[in-house]
Structures are given as C-alpha cells and as structure tokens.
Scaffold this active site. Structure first.
Site, PDB file in Angstrom:
ATOM      1  N   HIS A   1     -11.681  18.865  16.597  1.00 50.13           N
ATOM      2  CA  HIS A   1     -11.878  17.581  15.909  1.00 50.13           C
ATOM      3  C   HIS A   1     -12.160  17.814  14.429  1.00 50.13           C
ATOM      4  CE1 HIS A   1     -12.663  15.949  19.977  1.00 50.13           C
ATOM      5  NE2 HIS A   1     -13.583  16.884  20.117  1.00 50.13           N
TER       6      HIS A   1
ATOM      7  N   TYR B   1     -22.722   8.180  18.196  1.00 55.43           N
ATOM      8  CA  TYR B   1     -23.494   9.252  17.567  1.00 55.43           C
ATOM      9  C   TYR B   1     -23.021   9.397  16.117  1.00 55.43           C
ATOM     10  CZ  TYR B   1     -19.250  12.046  18.370  1.00 55.43           C
ATOM     11  OH  TYR B   1     -17.957  12.504  18.369  1.00 55.43           O
TER      12      TYR B   1
ATOM     13  N   THR C   1     -14.684  10.209  18.921  1.00 57.56           N
ATOM     14  CA  THR C   1     -15.136   8.827  19.118  1.00 57.56           C
ATOM     15  C   THR C   1     -15.990   8.304  17.956  1.00 57.56           C
ATOM     16  OG1 THR C   1     -17.066   9.575  20.372  1.00 57.56           O
ATOM     17  CG2 THR C   1     -15.095   9.011  21.637  1.00 57.56           C
TER      18      THR C   1
ATOM     19  N   ARG D   1     -21.179   7.407  27.832  1.00 47.48           N
ATOM     20  CA  ARG D   1     -22.113   7.631  26.729  1.00 47.48           C
ATOM     21  C   ARG D   1     -21.374   7.688  25.375  1.00 47.48           C
ATOM     22  NH1 ARG D   1     -21.386  13.009  25.397  1.00 47.48           N
ATOM     23  NH2 ARG D   1     -20.423  14.123  27.120  1.00 47.48           N
TER      24      ARG D   1
ATOM     25  N   HIS E   1     -11.028  19.088  29.505  1.00 44.30           N
ATOM     26  CA  HIS E   1     -12.086  19.915  30.098  1.00 44.30           C
ATOM     27  C   HIS E   1     -12.150  19.821  31.631  1.00 44.30           C
ATOM     28  CE1 HIS E   1     -12.659  19.380  25.926  1.00 44.30           C
ATOM     29  NE2 HIS E   1     -13.602  18.470  25.934  1.00 44.30           N
TER      30      HIS E   1
ATOM     31  N   ASP F   1     -12.797  23.149  20.903  1.00 39.82           N
ATOM     32  CA  ASP F   1     -13.638  21.949  20.808  1.00 39.82           C
ATOM     33  C   ASP F   1     -14.528  21.949  19.558  1.00 39.82           C
ATOM     34  OD1 ASP F   1     -14.396  19.390  21.602  1.00 39.82           O
ATOM     35  OD2 ASP F   1     -16.174  20.106  22.643  1.00 39.82           O
TER      36      ASP F   1
ATOM     37  N   ASN G   1     -22.254  16.730  20.224  1.00 43.28           N
ATOM     38  CA  ASN G   1     -23.216  16.336  21.266  1.00 43.28           C
ATOM     39  C   ASN G   1     -23.739  17.470  22.136  1.00 43.28           C
ATOM     40  OD1 ASN G   1     -23.031  13.502  20.679  1.00 43.28           O
ATOM     41  ND2 ASN G   1     -21.016  13.545  21.629  1.00 43.28           N
TER      42      ASN G   1
HETATM   43  C1  0GY Z   1     -15.332  16.655  23.254  1.00 38.61           C
HETATM   44  C2  0GY Z   1     -16.474  16.129  23.978  1.00 38.61           C
HETATM   45  C3  0GY Z   1     -17.326  15.138  23.604  1.00 38.61           C
HETATM   46  C4  0GY Z   1     -17.146  14.204  22.535  1.00 38.61           C
HETATM   47  C5  0GY Z   1     -15.984  13.689  22.105  1.00 38.61           C
HETATM   48  O1  0GY Z   1     -14.693  12.290  20.818  1.00 38.61           O
HETATM   49  C6  0GY Z   1     -15.831  12.635  21.096  1.00 38.61           C
HETATM   50  O2  0GY Z   1     -16.830  12.111  20.611  1.00 38.61           O
HETATM   51  O3  0GY Z   1     -14.846  14.135  22.580  1.00 38.61           O
HETATM   52  C7  0GY Z   1     -18.566  14.987  24.391  1.00 38.61           C
HETATM   53  O4  0GY Z   1     -19.549  14.476  23.852  1.00 38.61           O
HETATM   54  O5  0GY Z   1     -18.567  15.404  25.575  1.00 38.61           O
HETATM   55  O6  0GY Z   1     -14.261  16.846  23.805  1.00 38.61           O
HETATM   56  O7  0GY Z   1     -15.453  16.902  22.075  1.00 38.61           O
END
Ligand code: 0GY
Length: 304
Positions: free
Chosen positions: A33, A49, A77, A130, A181, A257, A262
């Site tokens: 990301h 978050y 997200t 969440r 995952h 990742d 988080n």
């Molecule tokens: C990941 C996992 C998480 C978060 C997100 O887009 C995101 O906020 O994917 C998570 O908190 O488990 O794949 O990065």
C-alpha cells in the site's frame, strides 16, 4: 493537511535487513500500500484508522532493497474510494506497478478508463468489519460486472468465520477473484478443521479463485522473531500457506503488505518476511510461479 495517527499506531520499520533468500529475477510484490503522504493526499473522512505517512518513494526504495522488480499497490481503506495516492504511485513507477482500486457505484466509465490507463487492474471488496462500513451486495455486483468488461479482477478481504455467509456472493462473481491473506485463517485451529477446509474447497471448486499467501506477521499466534527466535518466526502460519501453494501453484501470489497497517504488537522486518518465502514455496519451480509467473499473468499479461 496534517493528521494525528491513531493512538498506538506502529510505524513501518525503516531499517529492513537484506533478505538471505534471493528473489527470482522479475519478482512481484503483489500486495502493498501507500499511505498519503497526508498533506498531499488527505486520508478519507470515513476512515477507521489514521496511519503514518508511507509514500511512493519509500515503497520504491523498499522494492529495490529487497530485490523485487515490481509492485501491486492495493488501495488502503484509510483512503476510502479516493484513489489518487495509489494512482500517483502507479504512474510514478513507470510501468513497474499495477494498482487495485476501491470504487463506488457512482464511478463513471471515463474514471474507470483513466484508472486503467494508470495501471489499475482490479477493485477490492473489503468485508472486514473493523476496516469498512457495509456496502450492499447489489452495488458490489454491479461494480464487478462493469469492471469485468475491462478485464479487471476482484480482490476480496474477509475473515475466515465469514466465508460461509459470503460464499453465494463470491461464487456468483463473474471475475477472477483474488483472496487476501488466505481468507485470514485462525492458525490456532487445526489445518484440517472445518474453516480452512472450506477455504480450500472454495479454491478447489472455483478455478477463478486465487489467493495471496501473504501476511504471516498478521496471522501468526506464535509470533515474530523476538518472541520466537529468528529461525522460527511466524512458523505456525507455514503449514497453511504451504498447503495453498502446493495445492494451487498456478493461483497464488505473495506480497509484503508494507507498510503493514494496524499491527498491534510488533512491526515486521520486511527482509525477514522475504526469508519466509522459501518455507512456504519450497522448490525453485514453486517460487518462480508464486513470485513471477502468476503475478505477471494477472497484472502484466502482455509481457508474461
Ligand atoms: C492489509 C490488511 C489490513 C488493512 C487494510 O486497506 C486496509 O486498511 O488492508 C488489516 O488491517 O488487516 O491487507 O493491509
């Protein structure tokens, strides 16, 4: 605009080791990301978050340090359906990155075409409560049908306990589907128990379903190197990931990742995460498929 991080937020680790495992030439980090930076690409008002900044130059530096050739940048997200940070990173990568976007029903065809030109090849549907608010299934199906016409796939993120309830929706999607995952198995439960058996059945019965065998640091109960000794880091995840790699060698992907949103109890060393790969893909042939052949087929078919 400046942002205050969520209390307790762990920043990504800036001094990753050089992996001992030598990645095959052309390897793709197929799940990572970018976050902001927030003053350039503000985080979304509806986010659950607020992260630290983790920009494209830092991602590209990590790519080069670890020995990857390319990235697949998945919309996080915290940016909602505002894909500008991800798109900016894809454009700046000069063909070395593809993207996975988040879009709403209101997205126009012109916007989809623009995302495609920037390198986007999929959308992500997130069912982890969440992280996101609920989106009605008919809206998601409408989006899936539209992006199918562009040849895009759907990335799905969900918790293992929610697969039974989501099964009918997932199996009705017309697209290639990529599960994040491994559908988040509870690795404290037996690998041959009902939950993971259902996940394997999902892949077995549906040839359009792929899986990322990523995120041991997120799934592990036994824990990271400091807790467990470097040689045994995240070792409880190995049988799960290895099973998926060996049963479906042509439908698996791997990603760091980074920057690891988080995580609560530790931040992984991305170099050590790369050293996890030969434990789950144990032959050069499996490693080549996982890291090169499969992601190239999905994201750069014109070069595969
Ligand atoms: C990941 C996992 C998480 C978060 C997100 O887009 C995101 O906020 O994917 C998570 O908190 O488990 O794949 O990065």
């Amino acid at each position: 605009m400046t942002f205050d991080k969520t209390p307790g937020w762990l920043d990504w680790y800036a001094g990753p080791t050089k992996p001992r495992f030598k990645l095959p030439p052309g390897s793709v980090d197929a799940h990572c990301h970018v976050f902001g930076p927030g003053d350039e690409f503000p985080f979304a008002p509806e986010r659950k978050y607020t992260p630290c900044d983790a920009g494209k130059q830092q991602l590209f530096a990590l790519r080069d340090h670890l020995g990857f050739a390319r990235n697949v940048i998945v919309q996080a997200t915290c940016h909602g359906a505002d894909n500008r940070a991800m798109v900016d990173a894809c454009r700046a990568a000069n063909g070395k990155a593809r993207g996975v976007a988040t879009v709403k029903r209101s997205v126009s065809d012109a916007e989809l075409n623009e995302l495609h030109a920037a390198g986007v090849r999929g959308v992500r549907f997130n069912f982890v409560k969440r992280l996101v608010d609920f989106t009605p299934k008919d809206e998601l199906m409408e989006i899936a049908t539209r992006i199918h016409q562009l040849g895009w796939h759907v990335v799905i993120y969900f918790e293992a306990v929610d697969l039974p309830e989501l099964w009918d929706f997932f199996t009705a999607l017309p697209n290639t589907i990529v599960v994040d995952h491994m559908g988040r198995p509870d690795v404290a439960k037996p690998i041959d128990g009902p939950e993971f058996t259902l996940f394997l059945k999902f892949m077995q019965q549906h040839a359009n379903v792929w899986s990322k065998v990523s995120c041991p640091e997120r799934l592990s109960v036994s824990g990271p190197p400091a807790l467990n000794g470097e040689r045994n880091a995240y070792r409880d995840v190995v049988p799960f990931a290895r099973r998926v790699v060996e049963q479906f060698p042509d439908r698996v992907l791997w990603g760091t990742d980074w920057p690891h949103p988080n995580l609560k109890n530790h931040m992984p060393d991305d170099g050590l995460l790369v050293d996890f790969i030969p434990h789950i893909a144990v032959t050069p042939e499996l490693q080549q498929k996982l890291l090169v052949t499969n992601p190239m087929r999905l994201y750069w078919p014109e070069e595969a």
